[in-house]
Design a protein around this motif. Structure first.
Motif, PDB file in Angstrom:
ATOM      1  N   ALA A 119     -78.210  -9.538  24.921  1.00  0.00           N
ATOM      2  CA  ALA A 119     -77.511  -9.316  26.187  1.00  0.00           C
ATOM      3  C   ALA A 119     -77.648  -7.859  26.596  1.00  0.00           C
ATOM      4  CB  ALA A 119     -76.036  -9.667  26.029  1.00  0.00           C
ATOM      5  N   TYR A 120     -77.647  -7.643  27.893  1.00  0.00           N
ATOM      6  CA  TYR A 120     -77.604  -6.287  28.424  1.00  0.00           C
ATOM      7  C   TYR A 120     -76.165  -6.016  28.806  1.00  0.00           C
ATOM      8  CZ  TYR A 120     -82.652  -6.368  28.712  1.00  0.00           C
ATOM      9  OH  TYR A 120     -83.983  -6.441  28.408  1.00  0.00           O
ATOM     10  N   LEU A 121     -75.560  -5.023  28.189  1.00  0.00           N
ATOM     11  CA  LEU A 121     -74.183  -4.675  28.490  1.00  0.00           C
ATOM     12  C   LEU A 121     -74.172  -3.349  29.235  1.00  0.00           C
ATOM     13  CD1 LEU A 121     -72.628  -5.654  25.064  1.00  0.00           C
ATOM     14  CD2 LEU A 121     -72.735  -7.006  27.160  1.00  0.00           C
ATOM     15  N   ILE A 122     -73.343  -3.268  30.240  1.00  0.00           N
ATOM     16  CA  ILE A 122     -73.335  -2.123  31.136  1.00  0.00           C
ATOM     17  C   ILE A 122     -72.414  -1.017  30.620  1.00  0.00           C
ATOM     18  CG2 ILE A 122     -72.753  -1.390  33.481  1.00  0.00           C
ATOM     19  CD1 ILE A 122     -73.384  -4.315  34.314  1.00  0.00           C
ATOM     20  N   THR A 123     -72.937   0.208  30.653  1.00  0.00           N
ATOM     21  CA  THR A 123     -72.122   1.400  30.404  1.00  0.00           C
ATOM     22  C   THR A 123     -72.290   2.306  31.619  1.00  0.00           C
ATOM     23  OG1 THR A 123     -73.901   2.604  29.310  1.00  0.00           O
ATOM     24  CG2 THR A 123     -72.461   1.320  27.907  1.00  0.00           C
ATOM     25  N   ARG A 124     -71.408   3.274  31.758  1.00  0.00           N
ATOM     26  CA  ARG A 124     -71.536   4.215  32.873  1.00  0.00           C
ATOM     27  C   ARG A 124     -72.895   4.888  32.807  1.00  0.00           C
ATOM     28  NH1 ARG A 124     -67.218   7.124  30.919  1.00  0.00           N
ATOM     29  NH2 ARG A 124     -68.423   8.992  31.335  1.00  0.00           N
ATOM     30  N   ARG A 125     -73.504   5.055  33.945  1.00  0.00           N
ATOM     31  CA  ARG A 125     -74.827   5.676  34.012  1.00  0.00           C
ATOM     32  C   ARG A 125     -74.768   7.087  33.426  1.00  0.00           C
ATOM     33  NH1 ARG A 125     -78.728   5.933  39.233  1.00  0.00           N
ATOM     34  NH2 ARG A 125     -80.578   6.386  38.036  1.00  0.00           N
ATOM     35  N   SER A 126     -75.678   7.350  32.531  1.00  0.00           N
ATOM     36  CA  SER A 126     -75.796   8.642  31.864  1.00  0.00           C
ATOM     37  C   SER A 126     -74.594   8.995  30.993  1.00  0.00           C
ATOM     38  CB  SER A 126     -76.031   9.756  32.879  1.00  0.00           C
ATOM     39  OG  SER A 126     -77.204   9.511  33.613  1.00  0.00           O
ATOM     40  N   ALA A 127     -73.757   8.022  30.674  1.00  0.00           N
ATOM     41  CA  ALA A 127     -72.566   8.306  29.859  1.00  0.00           C
ATOM     42  C   ALA A 127     -72.952   8.733  28.460  1.00  0.00           C
ATOM     43  CB  ALA A 127     -71.664   7.079  29.807  1.00  0.00           C
TER      44      ALA A 127
END
Length: 70
Positions: A55-63
């Motif tokens: 799965a692709y799980l989302i994190t804040r961009r550039s976090a």
């Protein structure tokens, strides 16, 4: 396990009273090898194929900087 070492549940609100709370009768897996390492993911209702496909799980961009590491 003390409340200070309980893993956080992926998707829990940051301002939640208990971001480590799990729901009864739900199944969780522990995420490994990435910026979300150690967090729990609710997999209740997923088939075996869906659980093993990834799965692709989302994190804040550039976090987590280049490469995803902290």
């Amino acid at each position: 396990m003390s409340e200070y070492t309980r893993p956080r549940v992926y998707g829990a609100d940051h301002d939640s009273a208990d971001p480590c709370a799990t729901l009864p009768h739900h199944e969780y897996i522990e995420l490994t090898s990435g910026p979300l390492d150690g967090q729990l993911l609710d997999v209740t209702g997923l088939t075996t194929d869906e659980r093993t496909a990834g799965a692709y799980l989302i994190t804040r961009r550039s976090a987590y900087g280049p490469g995803g590491g902290p």
